[in-house]
Design a protein around this motif. Structure first.
Motif, PDB file in Angstrom:
ATOM      1  N   LYS A 279       0.825  -1.211   0.000  1.00 31.63           N
ATOM      2  CA  LYS A 279       0.000   0.000   0.000  1.00 31.63           C
ATOM      3  C   LYS A 279       0.856   1.257   0.000  1.00 31.63           C
ATOM      4  N   LEU A 280       1.972   1.221   0.715  1.00 33.79           N
ATOM      5  CA  LEU A 280       2.877   2.368   0.720  1.00 33.79           C
ATOM      6  C   LEU A 280       3.532   2.541  -0.648  1.00 33.79           C
ATOM      7  N   SER A 281       3.870   1.417  -1.273  1.00 32.14           N
ATOM      8  CA  SER A 281       4.434   1.468  -2.619  1.00 32.14           C
ATOM      9  C   SER A 281       3.446   2.095  -3.596  1.00 32.14           C
ATOM     10  N   ALA A 282       2.173   1.721  -3.474  1.00 29.44           N
ATOM     11  CA  ALA A 282       1.134   2.261  -4.358  1.00 29.44           C
ATOM     12  C   ALA A 282       0.944   3.755  -4.165  1.00 29.44           C
ATOM     13  N   LEU A 283       1.253   4.248  -2.954  1.00 23.09           N
ATOM     14  CA  LEU A 283       1.083   5.674  -2.670  1.00 23.09           C
ATOM     15  C   LEU A 283       2.205   6.539  -3.225  1.00 23.09           C
ATOM     16  N   CYS A 284       3.314   5.935  -3.615  1.00 21.51           N
ATOM     17  CA  CYS A 284       4.426   6.727  -4.139  1.00 21.51           C
ATOM     18  C   CYS A 284       3.975   7.501  -5.373  1.00 21.51           C
ATOM     19  N   PRO A 285       4.290   8.781  -5.450  1.00 20.84           N
ATOM     20  CA  PRO A 285       3.820   9.604  -6.578  1.00 20.84           C
ATOM     21  C   PRO A 285       4.464   9.205  -7.903  1.00 20.84           C
ATOM     22  N   GLU A 286       3.832   9.591  -8.983  1.00 18.98           N
ATOM     23  CA  GLU A 286       4.338   9.302 -10.323  1.00 18.98           C
ATOM     24  C   GLU A 286       5.790   9.758 -10.470  1.00 18.98           C
ATOM     25  N   ASN A 287       6.561   8.936 -11.188  1.00 14.16           N
ATOM     26  CA  ASN A 287       7.957   9.256 -11.554  1.00 14.16           C
ATOM     27  C   ASN A 287       8.898   9.366 -10.354  1.00 14.16           C
ATOM     28  N   SER A 288       8.501   8.796  -9.229  1.00 14.14           N
ATOM     29  CA  SER A 288       9.387   8.780  -8.070  1.00 14.14           C
ATOM     30  C   SER A 288      10.163   7.458  -8.037  1.00 14.14           C
ATOM     31  N   SER A 289      10.937   7.253  -6.958  1.00 14.70           N
ATOM     32  CA  SER A 289      11.797   6.074  -6.872  1.00 14.70           C
ATOM     33  C   SER A 289      11.671   5.413  -5.509  1.00 14.70           C
ATOM     34  N   ILE A 290      11.767   4.079  -5.518  1.00 14.91           N
ATOM     35  CA  ILE A 290      11.726   3.272  -4.302  1.00 14.91           C
ATOM     36  C   ILE A 290      13.047   2.528  -4.174  1.00 14.91           C
ATOM     37  N   LEU A 291      13.549   2.409  -2.944  1.00  7.68           N
ATOM     38  CA  LEU A 291      14.761   1.642  -2.682  1.00  7.68           C
ATOM     39  C   LEU A 291      14.477   0.602  -1.609  1.00  7.68           C
ATOM     40  N   GLU A 292      14.930  -0.623  -1.866  1.00  8.16           N
ATOM     41  CA  GLU A 292      14.873  -1.689  -0.863  1.00  8.16           C
ATOM     42  C   GLU A 292      16.296  -2.102  -0.513  1.00  8.16           C
ATOM     43  N   ILE A 293      16.604  -2.139   0.788  1.00  6.76           N
ATOM     44  CA  ILE A 293      17.917  -2.573   1.258  1.00  6.76           C
ATOM     45  C   ILE A 293      17.735  -3.890   1.993  1.00  6.76           C
ATOM     46  N   GLY A 294      18.164  -4.980   1.379  1.00  5.58           N
ATOM     47  CA  GLY A 294      17.983  -6.312   1.942  1.00  5.58           C
ATOM     48  C   GLY A 294      16.792  -7.001   1.316  1.00  5.58           C
ATOM     49  N   SER A 295      17.058  -7.945   0.394  1.00  6.12           N
ATOM     50  CA  SER A 295      15.978  -8.531  -0.395  1.00  6.12           C
ATOM     51  C   SER A 295      15.812 -10.038  -0.207  1.00  6.12           C
ATOM     52  N   PHE A 296      16.899 -10.735   0.117  1.00  6.36           N
ATOM     53  CA  PHE A 296      16.922 -12.199   0.205  1.00  6.36           C
ATOM     54  C   PHE A 296      16.327 -12.799  -1.070  1.00  6.36           C
TER      55      PHE A 296
END
Length: 208
Positions: free
Chosen positions: A19-36
Motif C-alpha cells: 500500500k505504501l508502494s502504491a502511494l508513491c507519486p508518479e515518476n518517483s523512486s523506491i529503494l529496498e535494502i535487503g531482499s533475500f
C-alpha cells in the motif's frame, strides 16, 4: 494474492508495504535494502505505479545465517517450501542468493528492477528515493548508516523487525529511536506488525 515467495515477512506487513508502494507519486523512486529471495521486493514491485522505479541493494551472500541448507529452517519461512528448496539448490550451485532471487521473481520483474549486488555502504547514491525500505543488517551502526545515507527532508523510511518480540535487535531499535529525535521524525509502529516507520514532518508523506 498470497505471496508464495519464501521469506520471513508476514502477509499483513507485505500488504502494508504494498500500500505504501502504491502511494508513491508518479515518476518517483523506491529503494529496498535487503531482499533475500524477493518476498518484499515482489510486494513493492506489483503495487507501484508503472512510472515509479524500484532499486534493490543486497550482497546476496551465502552465510551461516542465510545458508543454502534450507531444510534446517524452511518451516520457519512463509511462502512455498518447494520454491525455497529450488531457490536454495540453484543458489548453492551458483554461489549466490542472487540466483534464487531471480528464480523467485522471474525474468520480467528482474528486468524492470535495478539490482545492485553490494553492501549498502558501497552503493553509489546518485539520486534520492521517495520510499526507502531498510531490512538488511540489524545492528545499530548498520541501521544508522542506512538511515543517514538515504534519508531526505521529505522521504518515508520504513523497516522490519521492530517490537517487543524482537528485543534481540536492540541495536536496530536504538538506531531508529535515535534517528526519530535527530531528524525530527514521527516514529510509527503498528499493532500486530513488525514494521517501523520514520514519517517526515513536512512534504508528501506527512499528508499521505
Amino acid at each position: 494474492m498470497i505471496n508464495k515467495i519464501p521469506g520471513w515477512m508476514i502477509t499483513r506487513d507485505l500488504d502494508i508495504l504494498g500500500k505504501l508502494s502504491a502511494l508513491c507519486p508518479e515518476n518517483s523512486s523506491i529503494l529496498e535494502i535487503g531482499s533475500f529471495l524477493g518476498r518484499s521486493t515482489y510486494s513493492l514491485y506489483k503495487n507501484k505505479k508503472d512510472s515509479v522505479s524500484l532499486s534493490v541493494i543486497d550482497k546476496f551472500e551465502i552465510t551461516d545465517t542465510y545458508n543454502t541448507n534450507v531444510e534446517n529452517f524452511i518451516y520457519k519461512l512463509d511462502g512455498d517450501p518447494a520454491i525455497a528448496l529450488e531457490a536454495a539448490a540453484i543458489s548453492k550451485k551458483d554461489g549466490s542468493w542472487l540466483s534464487g532471487f531471480k528464480l523467485c521473481l522471474g525474468e520480467e520483474v528482474c528486468s524492470n528492477v535495478d539490482i545492485n549486488v553490494c553492501a549498502s555502504s558501497k552503493y553509489n547514491k546518485t539520486k534520492d528515493f521517495e520510499l526507502v525500505f531498510i531490512d538488511d543488517g540489524h545492528d545499530r551502526d548498520t541501521v544508522l548508516q542506512d538511515i543517514e545515507k538515504f534519508i531526505t527532508t521529505t522521504n518515508l523510511l520504513i523497516g522490519d523487525d521492530f517490537g517487543k518480540e524482537y528485543m534481540k535487535y536492540m541495536g536496530l531499535i536504538d538506531a531508529v529511536s535515535y534517528s526519530k529525535i535527530k531528524y525530527n521524525r514521527t516514529l510509527l509502529c503498528l499493532d500486530n506488525s513488525r514494521l517501523w516507520m520514520l514519517i517526515p514532518n513536512t512534504g508528501y508523506w506527512k499528508e499521505a
